[in-house]
Design an enzyme around this catalytic site. Structure first.
Site, PDB file in Angstrom:
ATOM      1  N   THR A 128      -3.662 -17.461   2.296  1.00 17.54           N
ATOM      2  CA  THR A 128      -4.819 -17.041   3.090  1.00 17.54           C
ATOM      3  C   THR A 128      -4.430 -16.579   4.490  1.00 17.54           C
ATOM      4  O   THR A 128      -5.061 -15.671   5.044  1.00 17.54           O
ATOM      5  CB  THR A 128      -5.833 -18.202   3.145  1.00 17.54           C
ATOM      6  OG1 THR A 128      -6.176 -18.541   1.799  1.00 17.54           O
ATOM      7  CG2 THR A 128      -7.085 -17.818   3.895  1.00 17.54           C
ATOM      8  N   GLY A 182      -1.376 -24.395   0.372  1.00 19.50           N
ATOM      9  CA  GLY A 182      -2.747 -24.740   0.750  1.00 19.50           C
ATOM     10  C   GLY A 182      -2.930 -24.744   2.261  1.00 19.50           C
ATOM     11  O   GLY A 182      -2.666 -25.731   2.929  1.00 19.50           O
ATOM     12  N   ASN A 220      -3.653 -24.868  -6.546  1.00 23.66           N
ATOM     13  CA  ASN A 220      -4.540 -23.700  -6.473  1.00 23.66           C
ATOM     14  C   ASN A 220      -5.700 -24.001  -5.515  1.00 23.66           C
ATOM     15  O   ASN A 220      -5.691 -24.997  -4.800  1.00 23.66           O
ATOM     16  CB  ASN A 220      -5.045 -23.364  -7.879  1.00 23.66           C
ATOM     17  CG  ASN A 220      -5.239 -21.866  -8.085  1.00 23.66           C
ATOM     18  OD1 ASN A 220      -5.875 -21.216  -7.257  1.00 23.66           O
ATOM     19  ND2 ASN A 220      -4.717 -21.325  -9.162  1.00 23.66           N
ATOM     20  N   LEU A 222      -9.046 -12.382 -11.321  1.00 25.86           N
ATOM     21  CA  LEU A 222      -7.799 -12.094 -12.041  1.00 25.86           C
ATOM     22  C   LEU A 222      -7.560 -10.615 -12.302  1.00 25.86           C
ATOM     23  O   LEU A 222      -6.938 -10.239 -13.289  1.00 25.86           O
ATOM     24  CB  LEU A 222      -7.788 -12.874 -13.371  1.00 25.86           C
ATOM     25  CG  LEU A 222      -7.940 -14.385 -13.202  1.00 25.86           C
ATOM     26  CD1 LEU A 222      -9.105 -14.922 -14.005  1.00 25.86           C
ATOM     27  CD2 LEU A 222      -6.671 -15.099 -13.577  1.00 25.86           C
ATOM     28  N   GLY A 226      -7.235 -21.826   2.556  1.00 27.03           N
ATOM     29  CA  GLY A 226      -7.075 -21.794   4.006  1.00 27.03           C
ATOM     30  C   GLY A 226      -6.974 -23.192   4.599  1.00 27.03           C
ATOM     31  O   GLY A 226      -6.978 -24.200   3.876  1.00 27.03           O
ATOM     32  N   CYS A 281      -6.479 -21.185 -12.480  1.00 30.49           N
ATOM     33  CA  CYS A 281      -7.430 -20.296 -11.806  1.00 30.49           C
ATOM     34  C   CYS A 281      -8.834 -20.854 -11.934  1.00 30.49           C
ATOM     35  O   CYS A 281      -9.298 -21.118 -13.048  1.00 30.49           O
ATOM     36  CB  CYS A 281      -7.394 -18.886 -12.377  1.00 30.49           C
ATOM     37  SG  CYS A 281      -8.658 -17.853 -11.585  1.00 30.49           S
ATOM     38  N   LYS A 335       1.628 -23.706 -12.122  1.00 30.02           N
ATOM     39  CA  LYS A 335       0.710 -23.800 -10.976  1.00 30.02           C
ATOM     40  C   LYS A 335      -0.488 -24.638 -11.373  1.00 30.02           C
ATOM     41  O   LYS A 335      -1.240 -24.293 -12.299  1.00 30.02           O
ATOM     42  CB  LYS A 335       0.280 -22.419 -10.491  1.00 30.02           C
ATOM     43  CG  LYS A 335      -0.548 -22.526  -9.198  1.00 30.02           C
ATOM     44  CD  LYS A 335      -0.617 -21.222  -8.454  1.00 30.02           C
ATOM     45  CE  LYS A 335      -1.407 -21.379  -7.161  1.00 30.02           C
ATOM     46  NZ  LYS A 335      -1.486 -20.115  -6.421  1.00 30.02           N
TER      47      LYS A 335
HETATM   48  O1  RRO Z   1      -8.172 -14.063  -9.251  1.00 37.29           O
HETATM   49  C1  RRO Z   1      -8.767 -15.062  -8.818  1.00 37.29           C
HETATM   50  O2  RRO Z   1      -9.997 -15.095  -8.695  1.00 37.29           O
HETATM   51  C2  RRO Z   1      -8.027 -16.289  -8.466  1.00 37.29           C
HETATM   52  C3  RRO Z   1      -6.938 -16.797  -9.144  1.00 37.29           C
HETATM   53 BR1  RRO Z   1      -6.110 -15.901 -10.539  1.00 37.29          BR
HETATM   54  C4  RRO Z   1      -6.381 -18.047  -8.786  1.00 37.29           C
HETATM   55  O3  RRO Z   1      -5.423 -18.572  -9.384  1.00 37.29           O
HETATM   56  N1  RRO Z   1      -6.955 -18.704  -7.766  1.00 37.29           N
HETATM   57  C5  RRO Z   1      -8.004 -18.211  -7.086  1.00 37.29           C
HETATM   58  O4  RRO Z   1      -8.495 -18.855  -6.152  1.00 37.29           O
HETATM   59  N2  RRO Z   1      -8.533 -16.985  -7.437  1.00 37.29           N
END
Ligand code: RRO
Length: 310
Positions: A273, A250, A198, A79, A223, A137, A171
């Site tokens: 990806t 996705g 996600n 993040l 991916g 996330c 999300k």
């Molecule tokens: O920043 C990340 O590590 C991250 C986020 Br915010 C997300 O929503 N999804 C992800 O796979 N990585």
């Protein structure tokens, strides 16, 4: 250079937001600003969804943060971001200058932090057409803070984002069998759209060092490896939500992949990806989608949305 007017009507309606086409970037894969503009005109895409922003600057996780896997990659970026205020001051103006429609993604560790990030967006210019509430996330230090695994927490963070004073998209996570219930909760809490989904929880271990390969240990898989998971997640969500708009994401690398998501019930798609291999992928997919429709006599995108449900 702008695209010429499409022969096919690719307009899509995402709640109160109407976009000229359904190809968006996925949060976290195209930076915070106009990074993509070196490769394509951001204004040709439906919208640019920027990497999730906290109210405050956030350093992110130790490297390595990404690692290629069979048909995909794992990430734990953690993040990283400049914080909403710095983003509004430095990144957004450059991105807005390209003519792109922008979606601000926000995150927090608490409901209050979501609320704070949203409030800071309240006076953002109209080019920020929506706020995507990242409830999912996988790379927070404390996975109990994964809001999108709880109906109550999802409800709270979507409600907390009302302060952004613009349409809310939620999300959601593919890592729970309750995804359809969570989508229903997000809509009931005020989201106009759900983004499904996600990354899938994953990790890679280095067989030489015998240690996890990512700096943070565990991560999220993305991916083509996860595409069938995401297609099903969209299909299930459509069954639960009916005509409420869904954004599918996705493992999309081609126009036919995008069509698969549309048929499952998505009104738009996000490309993520695929851009790591080819930053122009979203523009290519958009051009190919138009051609795909044209060749099959599909004159309006709407004809495809949810068609797999019979
Ligand atoms: O920043 C990340 O590590 C991250 C986020 Br915010 C997300 O929503 N999804 C992800 O796979 N990585």
């Amino acid at each position: 250079m702008r695209r010429k007017a499409p022969a096919v009507d690719l307009t899509t309606r995402l709640g109160s937001v109407i976009l000229p086409n359904p190809v968006l970037t996925a949060s976290g894969t195209a930076g915070h600003g106009a990074e993509l503009a070196d490769f394509l005109d951001p204004a040709v895409l439906g919208a640019i969804v920027v990497k999730s922003l906290h109210a405050e600057p956030w350093a992110g996780n130790p490297t390595p943060r990404v690692h290629a896997t069979p048909s995909g990659m794992v990430n734990s970026v953690g993040l990283q971001g400049p914080g909403v205020e710095a983003w509004l001051e430095h990144d957004l103006p450059v991105l807005a200058g390209t003519g792109a429609r922008v979606v601000a993604s926000i995150w927090g560790r608490t409901v209050e932090e979501f609320a704070r990030a949203a409030e800071l967006l309240a006076d953002a210019p109209d080019v920020v057409v929506a706020v995507e509430v990242n409830a999912s996330c996988p790379n927070l230090e404390d996975r109990r803070a994964l809001f999108a695994h709880s109906v109550t927490a999802t409800t709270e963070v979507v409600e907390a984002a009302e302060g952004a004073r613009r349409p809310r998209w939620a999300k959601l996570s593919p890592n729970t069998p309750d995804l359809p219930d969570l989508a229903v909760a997000a809509i009931a809490a005020g989201a106009e759209v759900v983004t499904v989904a996600n990354t899938v929880l994953g990790m890679v271990i280095d067989t030489e060092t015998r240690r996890p390969l990512l700096g943070a240990g565990k991560g999220g898989l993305s991916g083509p490896a996860i595409r069938p998971v995401a297609v099903r997640a969209v299909f299930d969500t459509r069954e639960a939500l009916g005509a409420v708009p869904i954004i599918g994401v996705g493992g999309i690398t081609s126009a036919t992949d995008a069509v698969e998501f549309l048929l499952a019930g998505a009104s738009a798609v996000q490309i993520g990806t695929a851009m790591f291999a080819d930053p122009r992928a979203p523009a290519r997919i958009l051009t190919d989608l138009e051609r795909w429709c044209d060749r099959r006599g599909v004159s309006q995108l709407e004809e495809l949305i949810g068609a797999a449900h019979g």
